[in-house]
Design a protein around this motif. Structure first.
Motif, PDB file in Angstrom:
ATOM      1  N   GLY A   1      12.186   8.982  -9.365  1.00 32.27           N
ATOM      2  CA  GLY A   1      13.286   9.535 -10.141  1.00 32.27           C
ATOM      3  C   GLY A   1      13.284   9.145 -11.596  1.00 32.27           C
ATOM      4  N   ILE A   2      12.067   8.916 -12.174  1.00 36.57           N
ATOM      5  CA  ILE A   2      11.959   8.563 -13.586  1.00 36.57           C
ATOM      6  C   ILE A   2      11.021   9.541 -14.287  1.00 36.57           C
ATOM      7  CG2 ILE A   2      12.373   6.137 -13.051  1.00 36.57           C
ATOM      8  CD1 ILE A   2       9.397   5.602 -13.618  1.00 36.57           C
ATOM      9  N   PRO A   3      11.087   9.639 -15.621  1.00 38.21           N
ATOM     10  CA  PRO A   3      10.212  10.572 -16.334  1.00 38.21           C
ATOM     11  C   PRO A   3       8.755  10.115 -16.375  1.00 38.21           C
ATOM     12  CG  PRO A   3      12.179  10.045 -17.624  1.00 38.21           C
ATOM     13  CD  PRO A   3      12.106   9.051 -16.509  1.00 38.21           C
ATOM     14  N   PHE A   4       7.873  11.113 -16.431  1.00 35.75           N
ATOM     15  CA  PHE A   4       6.439  10.896 -16.633  1.00 35.75           C
ATOM     16  C   PHE A   4       6.023  11.690 -17.858  1.00 35.75           C
ATOM     17  CE2 PHE A   4       2.213  12.827 -16.264  1.00 35.75           C
ATOM     18  CZ  PHE A   4       1.409  11.701 -16.227  1.00 35.75           C
ATOM     19  N   CYS A   5       5.296  11.049 -18.775  1.00 34.86           N
ATOM     20  CA  CYS A   5       4.841  11.722 -20.000  1.00 34.86           C
ATOM     21  C   CYS A   5       3.328  11.882 -19.960  1.00 34.86           C
ATOM     22  CB  CYS A   5       5.257  10.913 -21.226  1.00 34.86           C
ATOM     23  SG  CYS A   5       4.978  11.782 -22.796  1.00 34.86           S
ATOM     24  N   LEU A   6       2.870  13.123 -20.022  1.00 32.27           N
ATOM     25  CA  LEU A   6       1.433  13.435 -19.979  1.00 32.27           C
ATOM     26  C   LEU A   6       0.827  13.337 -21.371  1.00 32.27           C
ATOM     27  CD1 LEU A   6      -0.960  14.516 -18.198  1.00 32.27           C
ATOM     28  CD2 LEU A   6      -0.325  16.804 -19.035  1.00 32.27           C
ATOM     29  N   SER A   7      -0.322  12.689 -21.470  1.00 32.21           N
ATOM     30  CA  SER A   7      -1.017  12.529 -22.747  1.00 32.21           C
ATOM     31  C   SER A   7      -1.800  13.773 -23.139  1.00 32.21           C
ATOM     32  CB  SER A   7      -1.986  11.341 -22.645  1.00 32.21           C
ATOM     33  OG  SER A   7      -2.823  11.263 -23.782  1.00 32.21           O
ATOM     34  N   THR A   8      -1.888  14.013 -24.443  1.00 33.94           N
ATOM     35  CA  THR A   8      -2.814  15.023 -24.959  1.00 33.94           C
ATOM     36  C   THR A   8      -4.218  14.771 -24.424  1.00 33.94           C
ATOM     37  OG1 THR A   8      -1.563  15.374 -27.013  1.00 33.94           O
ATOM     38  CG2 THR A   8      -3.898  15.902 -27.071  1.00 33.94           C
TER      39      THR A   8
ATOM     40  N   SER B   1      -5.387  18.645 -16.755  1.00 31.06           N
ATOM     41  CA  SER B   1      -4.766  19.461 -17.797  1.00 31.06           C
ATOM     42  C   SER B   1      -3.259  19.583 -17.607  1.00 31.06           C
ATOM     43  CB  SER B   1      -5.377  20.859 -17.803  1.00 31.06           C
ATOM     44  OG  SER B   1      -4.963  21.581 -16.644  1.00 31.06           O
ATOM     45  N   ILE B   2      -2.603  20.101 -18.623  1.00 33.67           N
ATOM     46  CA  ILE B   2      -1.174  20.402 -18.574  1.00 33.67           C
ATOM     47  C   ILE B   2      -0.840  21.194 -17.317  1.00 33.67           C
ATOM     48  CG2 ILE B   2       0.639  21.777 -19.693  1.00 33.67           C
ATOM     49  CD1 ILE B   2      -0.845  21.137 -22.388  1.00 33.67           C
ATOM     50  N   GLU B   3      -1.606  22.251 -17.075  1.00 29.65           N
ATOM     51  CA  GLU B   3      -1.332  23.142 -15.956  1.00 29.65           C
ATOM     52  C   GLU B   3      -1.627  22.495 -14.616  1.00 29.65           C
ATOM     53  OE1 GLU B   3      -2.066  25.463 -19.653  1.00 29.65           O
ATOM     54  OE2 GLU B   3      -3.171  23.879 -18.603  1.00 29.65           O
ATOM     55  N   GLU B   4      -2.682  21.691 -14.554  1.00 29.05           N
ATOM     56  CA  GLU B   4      -3.038  21.048 -13.287  1.00 29.05           C
ATOM     57  C   GLU B   4      -1.965  20.073 -12.833  1.00 29.05           C
ATOM     58  OE1 GLU B   4      -7.937  21.148 -13.620  1.00 29.05           O
ATOM     59  OE2 GLU B   4      -6.804  19.543 -14.597  1.00 29.05           O
ATOM     60  N   VAL B   5      -1.420  19.300 -13.758  1.00 31.36           N
ATOM     61  CA  VAL B   5      -0.369  18.352 -13.395  1.00 31.36           C
ATOM     62  C   VAL B   5       0.893  19.104 -12.973  1.00 31.36           C
ATOM     63  CG1 VAL B   5       1.130  16.503 -14.239  1.00 31.36           C
ATOM     64  CG2 VAL B   5      -1.290  16.536 -14.880  1.00 31.36           C
TER      65      VAL B   5
ATOM     66  N   ARG C   1     -13.222  14.243 -18.046  1.00 28.26           N
ATOM     67  CA  ARG C   1     -13.219  15.211 -19.148  1.00 28.26           C
ATOM     68  C   ARG C   1     -11.885  15.085 -19.868  1.00 28.26           C
ATOM     69  NH1 ARG C   1     -10.217  19.809 -16.953  1.00 28.26           N
ATOM     70  NH2 ARG C   1      -9.617  19.253 -14.819  1.00 28.26           N
ATOM     71  N   PHE C   2     -11.767  15.710 -21.019  1.00 30.68           N
ATOM     72  CA  PHE C   2     -10.485  15.835 -21.689  1.00 30.68           C
ATOM     73  C   PHE C   2      -9.922  17.203 -21.299  1.00 30.68           C
ATOM     74  CE2 PHE C   2     -10.378  12.097 -24.269  1.00 30.68           C
ATOM     75  CZ  PHE C   2     -11.694  11.778 -24.523  1.00 30.68           C
ATOM     76  N   GLY C   3      -9.086  17.197 -20.244  1.00 34.12           N
ATOM     77  CA  GLY C   3      -8.696  18.442 -19.601  1.00 34.12           C
ATOM     78  C   GLY C   3      -7.953  19.414 -20.475  1.00 34.12           C
ATOM     79  N   ASN C   4      -7.263  18.940 -21.519  1.00 32.90           N
ATOM     80  CA  ASN C   4      -6.470  19.837 -22.350  1.00 32.90           C
ATOM     81  C   ASN C   4      -7.260  20.476 -23.474  1.00 32.90           C
ATOM     82  OD1 ASN C   4      -4.017  19.488 -20.951  1.00 32.90           O
ATOM     83  ND2 ASN C   4      -3.671  17.535 -21.995  1.00 32.90           N
ATOM     84  N   PHE C   5      -8.539  20.096 -23.620  1.00 33.30           N
ATOM     85  CA  PHE C   5      -9.322  20.592 -24.739  1.00 33.30           C
ATOM     86  C   PHE C   5     -10.404  21.587 -24.353  1.00 33.30           C
ATOM     87  CE2 PHE C   5      -7.495  16.703 -26.402  1.00 33.30           C
ATOM     88  CZ  PHE C   5      -7.101  17.088 -27.671  1.00 33.30           C
ATOM     89  N   ALA C   6     -10.727  21.664 -23.083  1.00 35.31           N
ATOM     90  CA  ALA C   6     -11.785  22.585 -22.622  1.00 35.31           C
ATOM     91  C   ALA C   6     -13.039  22.395 -23.472  1.00 35.31           C
ATOM     92  CB  ALA C   6     -11.295  24.015 -22.656  1.00 35.31           C
ATOM     93  N   ASP C   7     -13.535  23.450 -24.107  1.00 31.11           N
ATOM     94  CA  ASP C   7     -14.803  23.375 -24.848  1.00 31.11           C
ATOM     95  C   ASP C   7     -14.694  22.563 -26.128  1.00 31.11           C
ATOM     96  OD1 ASP C   7     -16.003  24.906 -22.934  1.00 31.11           O
ATOM     97  OD2 ASP C   7     -15.736  26.800 -24.017  1.00 31.11           O
ATOM     98  N   ALA C   8     -13.460  22.253 -26.572  1.00 29.15           N
ATOM     99  CA  ALA C   8     -13.308  21.469 -27.796  1.00 29.15           C
ATOM    100  C   ALA C   8     -13.542  19.994 -27.563  1.00 29.15           C
ATOM    101  CB  ALA C   8     -11.910  21.663 -28.376  1.00 29.15           C
ATOM    102  N   ALA C   9     -13.543  19.555 -26.299  1.00 27.59           N
ATOM    103  CA  ALA C   9     -13.673  18.134 -25.997  1.00 27.59           C
ATOM    104  C   ALA C   9     -15.073  17.643 -26.287  1.00 27.59           C
ATOM    105  CB  ALA C   9     -13.329  17.882 -24.526  1.00 27.59           C
TER     106      ALA C   9
END
Length: 386
Positions: free
Chosen positions: A104-111, A116-120, A207-215
């Motif tokens: 019952g507490i917040p979770f903050c996802l990192s850049t 990825s954003i969507e996977e979480v 991998r850096f999931g939020n960056f795709a090919d930019a990682a």
């Protein structure tokens, strides 16, 4: 009783994490910048504070919940944004978000997350999910992340301002820490000595999931410093914060503030909260600890926004001390990562439970039935002899 249930303290979880992770990966979590003076001060300055208990108070019923950024949190606690959590345990961000939701507490996802954003969001629907944003050189990439987070149901945007460049983290330099791991002789030996971690890594990779090919991981070995230099915008200003806040058009908090003047800037731009933080001692060394900087920030904010303390929180009594100094809640990074690295979701859940148990006992013995009732009178102040 499992070994995680036998972990009595956060320090016990750290020991278990150290036993399971290769040395260079454990030190990526554990280390700080420069001499690691600020890293130590974050812990030591909180530890030096003393509490003043009162007796003869009805504490038969105790309340640990707080109102935080327009929602109720079962504890004055937020799981901080931490890069590469999926490196420490397969699906690290997902299992941490799941444990936070259950508690019952917040979770903050990192850049810089592995998932990825969507996977979480897909794996952990509901819960109080925040998204942490670094300022990126590519405005289209940054805008895309904002849209993706909004579409995926992240409630609060956390803008981190203290990563203009990457701090000089000497343990990582000595370990030649890269993503993916560079196969040096010493690194290979470390990894082979940790077969449980290696099995998960080979199945899931990193991998850096939020960056795709930019990682950078898509184009060979890269240090985290190279990743930051490639993608993060060192020219970002308060005008950038204002523009991002307009684009987000929702609750946002500003992280990485030590200066009262900077806290005031954030409030004037409409931040719902200011997070007093030195990035866990991982950016500029020899700056004030989060606890030392907090009182001046509280005076500057003057009740116009909430304040969250990030740095050095290792005990439930630290949550009480932060509240007594005026903070609304605390963020934890290393403590939940140690739990994650030790045992995945049960390890994160155990870390949160340790804080809950210690906080509840502290309230009872302090003579304060509710977290909301903790104030400056709960701190012991030595009487002057003048």
């Amino acid at each position: 009783m499992s070994r995680i249930e036998r972990a009595v303290t956060i320090a016990d979880l750290r020991t278990l994490a150290q036993r399971r992770l290769p040395r260079s990966i454990f030190e990526f979590i554990d280390g700080g910048a420069g001499d690691e003076r600020t890293l130590r001060d974050n812990v030591d300055d909180l530890a030096r504070l003393r509490l003043m208990p009162r007796v003869g108070v009805d504490v038969g019923t105790r309340r640990t919940a707080v109102d935080l950024i327009g929602a109720t949190s079962a504890l004055p606690l937020v799981l901080a944004p931490t890069g590469l959590a999926g490196l420490y345990w397969p699906g690290g961000e997902i299992v941490a978000a799941r444990a936070a939701k259950q508690a019952g507490i917040p979770f903050c996802l990192s850049t810089n997350s592995v998932a990825s954003i969507e996977e979480v969001a897909a794996a952990v629907p509901g819960g109080d999910r925040w998204f942490q944003l670094y300022f990126l050189k590519d405005p289209a990439l940054m805008s895309g992340m904002l849209r993706r987070a909004k579409a995926s149901g992240y409630r609060v945007l956390c803008m981190t301002l203290d990563l203009a460049v990457h701090g000089r983290r000497e343990r990582d330099i000595r370990n030649a820490f890269t993503v993916p791991l560079r196969p040096r002789l010493r690194t290979v030996a470390e990894v082979l000595a940790r077969p449980a971690w290696l099995a998960g890594f080979l199945r899931n990779g990193v991998r850096f999931g939020n960056f795709a090919d930019a990682a950078p991981s898509s184009s060979g070995f890269s240090s985290i410093a190279q990743h930051v230099a490639k993608l993060c915008d060192a020219s970002a200003t308060w005008q950038t914060v204002e523009a991002v806040a307009r684009e987000w058009d929702g609750p946002f908090v500003v992280k990485g503030v030590l200066s009262p003047e900077d806290a005031l800037h954030a409030v004037e731009l409409g931040a719902e909260a200011v997070i007093v933080s030195n990035h866990g001692g991982r950016q500029l060394d020899h700056v004030p600890s989060a606890a030392a900087a907090l009182p001046a920030v509280m005076r500057a904010v003057a009740g116009r926004a909430q304040v969250i303390l990030d740095g050095g929180v290792r005990r439930g009594v630290d949550l009480v001390k932060a509240r007594a100094l005026g903070a609304d809640a605390c963020m934890i990074g290393r403590p939940f990562l140690w739990g994650l690295a030790a045992a995945g979701e049960p390890g994160v859940a155990r870390a949160i439970e340790v804080f809950r148990e210690e906080l509840d006992i502290a309230l009872a013995l302090l003579g304060v039935p509710s977290v909301d009732a903790v104030d400056a009178d709960c701190l012991y102040r030595e009487a002057s002899t003048a």
